[in-house]
Design an enzyme around this catalytic site. Structure first.
Site, PDB file in Angstrom:
ATOM      1  CG  HIS A   1      -1.738  -1.032   1.114  1.00 56.24           C
ATOM      2  ND1 HIS A   1      -3.036  -0.989   0.764  1.00 56.24           N
ATOM      3  CD2 HIS A   1      -2.138  -2.154   1.365  1.00 56.24           C
ATOM      4  CE1 HIS A   1      -4.358  -2.647   0.599  1.00 56.24           C
ATOM      5  NE2 HIS A   1      -3.183  -3.149   1.454  1.00 56.24           N
TER       6      HIS A   1
ATOM      7  CE1 TYR B   1       0.048  -6.440   7.566  1.00 54.37           C
ATOM      8  CE2 TYR B   1      -0.923  -3.662   8.357  1.00 54.37           C
ATOM      9  CZ  TYR B   1      -0.587  -4.473   7.054  1.00 54.37           C
ATOM     10  OH  TYR B   1      -1.719  -4.923   6.558  1.00 54.37           O
TER      11      TYR B   1
HETATM   12  C1  HEM Z   1      -0.583 -12.337   5.594  1.00 50.22           C
HETATM   13  C2  HEM Z   1      -0.876 -11.223   4.804  1.00 50.22           C
HETATM   14  C3  HEM Z   1      -0.344  -9.658   4.928  1.00 50.22           C
HETATM   15  C4  HEM Z   1       0.837  -9.107   4.697  1.00 50.22           C
HETATM   16  C5  HEM Z   1       1.837 -10.133   4.448  1.00 50.22           C
HETATM   17  C6  HEM Z   1       0.666  -7.949   4.694  1.00 50.22           C
HETATM   18  C7  HEM Z   1       1.913  -6.783   4.184  1.00 50.22           C
HETATM   19  C8  HEM Z   1       1.907  -5.546   4.471  1.00 50.22           C
HETATM   20  C9  HEM Z   1       2.192  -4.685   4.734  1.00 50.22           C
HETATM   21  C10 HEM Z   1       4.241  -4.856   4.943  1.00 50.22           C
HETATM   22  C11 HEM Z   1       2.005  -3.144   4.233  1.00 50.22           C
HETATM   23  C12 HEM Z   1       2.475  -1.800   4.846  1.00 50.22           C
HETATM   24  C13 HEM Z   1       2.921  -1.695   6.334  1.00 50.22           C
HETATM   25  C14 HEM Z   1       3.580  -0.218   6.710  1.00 50.22           C
HETATM   26  O1  HEM Z   1       4.821   0.430   5.945  1.00 50.22           O
HETATM   27  O2  HEM Z   1       3.018   0.574   7.681  1.00 50.22           O
HETATM   28  C15 HEM Z   1       0.575  -3.364   4.632  1.00 50.22           C
HETATM   29  C16 HEM Z   1      -0.127  -2.573   4.159  1.00 50.22           C
HETATM   30  C17 HEM Z   1      -1.569  -2.652   4.723  1.00 50.22           C
HETATM   31  N1  HEM Z   1      -2.446  -3.611   4.289  1.00 50.22           N
HETATM   32 FE1  HEM Z   1      -1.685  -5.498   4.372  1.00 50.22          FE
HETATM   33  N2  HEM Z   1      -0.377  -6.688   4.247  1.00 50.22           N
HETATM   34  C18 HEM Z   1      -1.568  -8.542   4.626  1.00 50.22           C
HETATM   35  C19 HEM Z   1      -3.187  -8.464   4.654  1.00 50.22           C
HETATM   36  C20 HEM Z   1      -3.498  -7.713   4.612  1.00 50.22           C
HETATM   37  C21 HEM Z   1      -4.919  -7.800   4.648  1.00 50.22           C
HETATM   38  C22 HEM Z   1      -5.656  -9.122   4.643  1.00 50.22           C
HETATM   39  C23 HEM Z   1      -5.385  -6.542   4.645  1.00 50.22           C
HETATM   40  C24 HEM Z   1      -6.883  -5.835   5.484  1.00 50.22           C
HETATM   41  C25 HEM Z   1      -8.009  -6.728   5.949  1.00 50.22           C
HETATM   42  C26 HEM Z   1      -4.769  -5.666   4.568  1.00 50.22           C
HETATM   43  C27 HEM Z   1      -4.640  -3.987   4.724  1.00 50.22           C
HETATM   44  C28 HEM Z   1      -3.497  -3.160   4.419  1.00 50.22           C
HETATM   45  C29 HEM Z   1      -3.572  -1.950   4.532  1.00 50.22           C
HETATM   46  C30 HEM Z   1      -5.262  -1.334   4.098  1.00 50.22           C
HETATM   47  C31 HEM Z   1      -2.576  -1.141   4.266  1.00 50.22           C
HETATM   48  C32 HEM Z   1      -2.131  -0.118   4.351  1.00 50.22           C
HETATM   49  C33 HEM Z   1      -1.946   0.710   5.605  1.00 50.22           C
HETATM   50  C34 HEM Z   1      -1.317   2.317   5.511  1.00 50.22           C
HETATM   51  O3  HEM Z   1      -2.117   2.804   4.465  1.00 50.22           O
HETATM   52  O4  HEM Z   1      -0.557   2.053   6.410  1.00 50.22           O
HETATM   53  N3  HEM Z   1      -3.702  -6.308   5.005  1.00 50.22           N
HETATM   54  N4  HEM Z   1       0.093  -4.993   4.628  1.00 50.22           N
END
Ligand code: HEM
Length: 323
Positions: free
Chosen positions: A47, A312
């Site tokens: 994201h 994260y």
């Molecule tokens: C194993 C599954 C997942 C992995 C490895 C993953 C990994 C990541 C990573 C590395 C980030 C960046 C975090 C940061 O730098 O702050 C991120 C952001 C995000 N993820 Fe995931 N994610 C997963 C599943 C999900 C799921 C299931 C959802 C929703 C229910 C989701 C929604 C989001 C959202 C909305 C962001 C953006 C948050 C922001 O705006 O800072 N992710 N994810």
């Protein structure tokens, strides 16, 4: 063979974690994201493209009666919010057929916070961390630098849990605005009530309605329009979402966000998220870790949700240190 052994074998055979799949590690996801989207120093590894917003959440009277969490007390809770495009490319075009994200951090009394990070698809793209990691790896470019669509298709066929989100994204146009999509919590959470806990899932439903890009808009959309459109909408009136809670029943799945619950489960409106300003960088330094929860709310038994915190944290650490 004893009956109990048969049961164990049947359970292993039907488990999405196959014998050949070693347990996924958080670092594997960061490597896979960087392999897929390139290295973008200082950006979120998932994201990467997004826009900050501010607003508040106020729980409904019904939620205050039912749930004990201070999030739903009915008092106004200030929120830092971030809307985003899925994936690790900070320059991804806004009309891409991929999930949109809505993350929020709600301020609670005593300097406590509650985080959410949701997607605009009603199901997640895989049943387990291992299956999701395999999907990312199958999407990586081959030695010629190009994605191997046959390899990806074969992976999806061998892993049926990766189909539902993919099909949904093919069948629904990308949103016209960040304000005109529903955002799903996807995991199962347990909300405490005076009479014990309720297993719930929930979504943020846009008051302004769901609106997708038409085929013509899709064909002519500029690379960047979502942040500006949200700003324009908020400038004319606050953008609002209803927090719709679905009450689960005993036996409803709590470990697999790639599978929806039956559609007949009762729902209630637990409150309203109001977006009052867009822009700035207040959300840039936040980690919306979805396991940071308020008292009275706990995570269900979902390996994908558990995997998110360490992934994260790695991404957060890298971007803070300019990597
Ligand atoms: C194993 C599954 C997942 C992995 C490895 C993953 C990994 C990541 C990573 C590395 C980030 C960046 C975090 C940061 O730098 O702050 C991120 C952001 C995000 N993820 Fe995931 N994610 C997963 C599943 C999900 C799921 C299931 C959802 C929703 C229910 C989701 C929604 C989001 C959202 C909305 C962001 C953006 C948050 C922001 O705006 O800072 N992710 N994810």
């Amino acid at each position: 063979m004893r009956i109990s052994t048969l049961f164990v074998l049947a359970a292993i055979a039907s488990s999405p974690l196959r014998a050949e799949e070693p347990p996924a590690q958080a670092k594997d996801f960061i490597d896979a994201f960087q392999g897929l989207f390139g290295e973008h120093k200082g950006a979120r590894k998932g994201h990467a493209k997004g826009v900050c917003a501010v607003g508040s959440f106020t729980g409904s009277a019904e939620a205050a009666r039912l749930f004990t969490s201070p999030l739903f007390s009915g008092e106004r809770r200030p929120a830092q919010i971030r809307f985003s495009m899925a994936g690790g490319n900070p320059a991804v075009p806004d009309a891409t057929r991929s999930p949109r994200g809505l993350a929020a951090q709600f301020s609670l009394p005593d300097d406590r916070v509650h985080n959410i990070a949701t997607l605009s698809t009603p199901v997640f793209g895989a049943a387990t961390p291992e299956s999701f990691l395999g999907l990312l790896r199958a999407s990586l470019p081959g030695p010629d630098g190009k994605p191997d669509s046959a390899k990806l298709a074969a992976y999806r066929t061998a892993h049926p849990d990766t189909q539902a989100q993919f099909q949904w994204l093919q069948g629904n146009p990308p949103p016209w605005s960040y304000a005109n999509a529903a955002y799903f919590g996807l995991h199962t959470f347990h909300f405490a009530t005076a009479a014990g806990e309720r297993a719930v899932r929930w979504r943020l439903q846009p008051r302004d309605g769901i609106r997708g890009l038409t085929d013509a808009e899709l064909a002519s959309a500029p690379a960047d329009f979502l942040a500006a459109r949200l700003s324009q909408q908020v400038a004319s009136a606050p953008v609002q979402f209803d927090w719709i809670v679905t009450l689960g029943q005993p036996g409803d799945n709590e470990s697999d966000p790639s599978r929806p619950w039956p559609s007949d489960r009762p729902e209630l409106n637990a409150g309203t998220l109001t977006i009052t300003a867009v822009g700035g960088d207040a959300c840039t330094g936040l980690n919306f870790d979805p396991n940071v929860l308020s008292e009275g709310i706990r995570a269900g038994d979902d390996p994908i949700l558990r995997m998110r915190s360490p992934a994260y944290a790695i991404s957060f650490g890298k971007r803070l240190s300019g990597q």
